[in-house]
Scaffold this motif. Structure first.
Motif, PDB file in Angstrom:
ATOM      1  N   SER A 216      80.780  14.998  43.235  1.00  8.91           N
ATOM      2  CA  SER A 216      81.567  15.796  42.280  1.00  8.91           C
ATOM      3  C   SER A 216      80.670  16.726  41.471  1.00  8.91           C
ATOM      4  O   SER A 216      81.052  17.867  41.172  1.00  8.91           O
ATOM      5  N   ARG A 217      79.466  16.249  41.123  1.00 14.49           N
ATOM      6  CA  ARG A 217      78.549  17.114  40.366  1.00 14.49           C
ATOM      7  C   ARG A 217      78.071  18.286  41.227  1.00 14.49           C
ATOM      8  O   ARG A 217      77.902  19.405  40.730  1.00 14.49           O
ATOM      9  N   GLN A 218      77.847  18.027  42.529  1.00 17.20           N
ATOM     10  CA  GLN A 218      77.425  19.116  43.404  1.00 17.20           C
ATOM     11  C   GLN A 218      78.541  20.136  43.575  1.00 17.20           C
ATOM     12  O   GLN A 218      78.297  21.352  43.572  1.00 17.20           O
ATOM     13  N   HIS A 219      79.766  19.650  43.702  1.00 15.43           N
ATOM     14  CA  HIS A 219      80.915  20.558  43.803  1.00 15.43           C
ATOM     15  C   HIS A 219      81.037  21.403  42.540  1.00 15.43           C
ATOM     16  O   HIS A 219      81.289  22.615  42.599  1.00 15.43           O
ATOM     17  N   GLU A 220      80.822  20.784  41.391  1.00 11.88           N
ATOM     18  CA  GLU A 220      80.865  21.517  40.120  1.00 11.88           C
ATOM     19  C   GLU A 220      79.782  22.596  40.070  1.00 11.88           C
ATOM     20  O   GLU A 220      80.029  23.725  39.637  1.00 11.88           O
TER      21      GLU A 220
ATOM     22  N   SER B  99      83.395  13.485  27.847  1.00 16.09           N
ATOM     23  CA  SER B  99      82.998  14.703  28.556  1.00 16.09           C
ATOM     24  C   SER B  99      81.551  15.041  28.219  1.00 16.09           C
ATOM     25  O   SER B  99      80.949  14.451  27.300  1.00 16.09           O
ATOM     26  N   ASP B 100      80.979  15.981  28.948  1.00 11.41           N
ATOM     27  CA  ASP B 100      79.605  16.411  28.665  1.00 11.41           C
ATOM     28  C   ASP B 100      79.495  16.970  27.255  1.00 11.41           C
ATOM     29  O   ASP B 100      78.512  16.715  26.540  1.00 11.41           O
TER      30      ASP B 100
ATOM     31  N   ARG C 210      85.004  18.064  37.062  1.00 14.60           N
ATOM     32  CA  ARG C 210      84.358  17.548  35.853  1.00 14.60           C
ATOM     33  C   ARG C 210      85.017  16.258  35.385  1.00 14.60           C
ATOM     34  O   ARG C 210      84.330  15.292  35.022  1.00 14.60           O
ATOM     35  N   GLU C 211      86.343  16.226  35.386  1.00 15.31           N
ATOM     36  CA  GLU C 211      87.028  15.002  34.966  1.00 15.31           C
ATOM     37  C   GLU C 211      86.685  13.841  35.887  1.00 15.31           C
ATOM     38  O   GLU C 211      86.509  12.700  35.437  1.00 15.31           O
TER      39      GLU C 211
END
Length: 638
Positions: A286-290, A394-395, A251-252
């Motif tokens: 990174s978004r897919q990993h999250e 952050s989101d 996320r970071e």
């Protein structure tokens, strides 16, 4: 899975104009040739990955493939070259994301399917041992003794409580088996049919497992039995912490890339420092990993809930068993065997959770290498100076910025909008694009910003969209089809977005990893204030007191009436009783009540009085002559 993937490629490659067997043959040859060329260059790739890359190349219109015509020989050679170049690119975050998606698709399955497959594998591994026992035709003492040892080994293998090579474990299991199934019962066992033998072996395993677990709890055995509930609790806690740390890191990373992309769109100096397309591909990675970690984390949390529930049930069953055998030298088997079987089933569930948790932990570890491209492309010494003067949000902070903001433009309010206060299942609506703002993806060339559902959820063609701001919601609502088509074109250029944004409805031949069938059919449940009133008595009541539904009660009444027909009523009068005076009773009505209105008035009615004379004095021969006299006064006399 490879064959299925190859069939799906036909829909994109253009060879679908051939017959189905021809198309499959061509695609299979293309995939095999691409894999061989990659292997010749020192890169081993799976056919599934090759098939996915072929899809990505054909979908991208910049490559010039026309899906409306059959591929020529030159088209095939061009396709093979582009795919090989794409697969051999060592600096492509997009390729790493695709690899991650292929790995997850091929290795992840939901809880029910995994446990079903795990049990099937266990049965297949035990089948040879079981077959050796059920097919045995032992006759001599040595053969019967060998068969009994095989049954002990089968029980140990099926229960998973200790190793069959450990002599202490074997002795304990043999003692438990002899208490339930002595060697003298082998003759009866051999006379059974094969299915009954298999059923009895499974029942014996569960009973022996329950006995050994109970002995371990009493401190009288349990050799080779681990404390699975404690091990599971510790493993779940460690796995959850590890996934949380991995999630936080991803996320970071995504927050930094998002802030940097926004800054590069405004600051042209910084845009020359880094490759914007690579930065967006790294953001998708990174978004897919999250997203994958969130799926695994939800399974781990459910695993923890199951373990907690089973631990309580296991303790209750063990306590019930202690009470049943307490201070008793002999206990009926019908009383304790079901408890032993229940203990065994719960223990098997613990073992299933151990295997499931191990698989999930391995998946988390195997996803990590797909993030290695970040350090190679964007090392800290290069990217860190670019963050000077940039606020990384952050989101949660982005959503908090739009807190209290709500769509209120009159021209778009005519569309279907859903808000928390008027939708009961607001949190469960299947949001498009994995919860990202659709307008931002289309207008800012694939930038991913989280949407805030409190702004309003737009319903368009039975799909639901959220937005990062009120302005984005207004713009998207004016022409949703235009922005949806732009997102589809962007996904064709970056094939990893098809699964990341869950575009399985636009690209029907690609099934997403986490697609839940029921999720697609969730409809919003609207809420509103309403009231209803029901008349007390819409129809006049018509209750027949004499009605009787019971046939036997009707029969009883009929018999009673039939008996009355043969009865005679007798009466008699003495010399003293006929001299008694006749009595009458007068009833006084309640006092008159008057009401005061605008004018004074009063009403009065006569009191009805009736006098009955001549009720006494008659005999058996002389009829009674009764006289009824109405003493009620007329209305005008009152």
């Amino acid at each position: 899975m490879g064959d299925t993937t190859e069939r799906k490629v036909c829909a994109y490659s253009g060879v679908c104009r051939m017959s189905h067997p021809q198309a499959e043959s061509v695609i299979r040859n293309i995939i095999r040739e691409i894999a061989q060329e990659c292997a010749a260059k020192g890169q081993t790739v799976s056919e599934t990955l090759v098939a996915f890359v072929v899809k990505a190349i054909v979908l991208d219109q910049r490559n010039g493939f026309n899906v409306d015509r059959t591929l020529t020989k030159n088209d095939v050679q061009k396709l093979i070259k582009l795919c090989v170049d794409r697969l051999m690119d060592p600096r492509s975050p997009s390729l790493e994301t695709i690899k991650m998606q292929v790995y997850f698709d091929m290795n992840y399955t939901n809880r029910g399917e995994f446990l079903e497959e795990h049990h099937r594998v266990l049965e297949s591994r035990l089948a040879p041992v079981c077959r050796e026992i059920t097919d045995s035709r032992a006759r001599t003492a040595e053969e019967l003794e060998s068969l009994y040892r095989k049954i002990v080994i089968y029980v140990l293998l099926r229960s998973g409580l200790g190793s069959p090579t450990d002599i202490k474990v074997v002795r304990e299991a043999t003692a438990a088996l002899q208490s339930v199934f002595p060697p003298t019962e082998l003759g009866t066992f051999l006379s059974l049919i094969k299915k009954d033998k298999e059923r009895q072996l499974k029942e014996l395993t569960m009973i022996i497992t329950g006995i050994r677990l109970f002995n371990k709890d009493c401190g009288k055995g349990g050799e080779g039995i681990d404390d699975l509930p404690t091990i599971l609790k510790e493993a779940i806690s460690a796995t959850t912490k590890h996934i949380d740390s991995e999630l936080q890191a991803s996320r970071e990373m995504a927050y930094k890339y998002t802030a940097l992309i926004e800054e590069m769109e405004e600051n042209k100096v910084k845009s020359n420092t880094l490759n914007a397309n690579q930065l967006k591909e790294a953001l998708y990675n990174s978004r897919q990993h999250e997203a994958f970690l969130n799926i695994i984390l939800s399974d781990v949390i459910r695993c923890a809930q199951q373990v907690q529930m089973m631990d309580k049930q296991f303790g209750a069953q063990m306590e019930q068993l202690r009470v049943a055998v307490k201070s008793q030298t002999a206990v009926p088997t019908a009383q304790v065997y079901p408890l032993f079987i229940s203990l065994s089933k719960l223990w098997n569930s613990f073992q299933d959770e151990i295997v499931l948790l191990s698989v999930l932990s391995n998946m988390v570890a195997n996803l990590q290498p797909f993030l290695g491209i970040h350090e190679a492309l964007f090392p800290d010494q290069v990217i860190q100076p670019l963050f000077s003067g940039i606020v990384v949000k952050s989101d949660e902070e982005r959503i908090k910025q739009t807190e209290g903001s709500r769509i209120n433009s009159p021209e778009v309010l005519t569309k279907d909008w859903y808000f928390p206060e008027n939708t009961a299942n607001f949190e469960r609506l299947p949001i498009q694009y994995h919860g990202f703002c659709g307008f931002t993806i289309a207008a800012k060339n694939g930038l991913l910003l989280p949407g805030n559902p409190d702004i309003g959820i737009l319903k368009h063609r039975d799909r639901y969209y959220v937005f990062s701001s009120k302005e984005a919601a207004s713009m998207f609502a004016k022409d949703p089809d235009h922005y949806i088509s732009l997102i589809g074109e962007k996904a064709k250029q970056c094939a990893e977005l098809i699964q990341l944004l869950e575009l399985h409805q636009q690209f029907a031949s690609i099934t997403p990893y986490s697609q839940a069938e029921e999720k697609l059919f969730i409809k919003p449940v609207s809420k509103c204030n309403s009231s209803t009133q029901t008349d007390t008595h819409i129809m006049e009541t018509n209750i027949v007191k004499s009605y009787e539904w019971n046939e036997w009660e009707l029969r009883r009444k009929a018999i009673k009436l039939a008996n009355l027909r043969q009865k005679v009523t007798h009466s008699m009068q003495t010399h003293n009783s006929h001299l008694r005076r006749e009595n009458f009773t007068q009833v006084y009505l309640p006092k008159q009540v008057g009401t005061q209105t605008k004018r004074d008035s009063a009403t009065n009615v006569p009191k009805p009085q009736v006098f009955l004379a001549g009720l006494r004095g008659g005999g058996m021969s002389k009829p009674t002559n009764m006289v009824k006299v109405n003493l009620t006064r007329a209305v005008d006399e009152t």
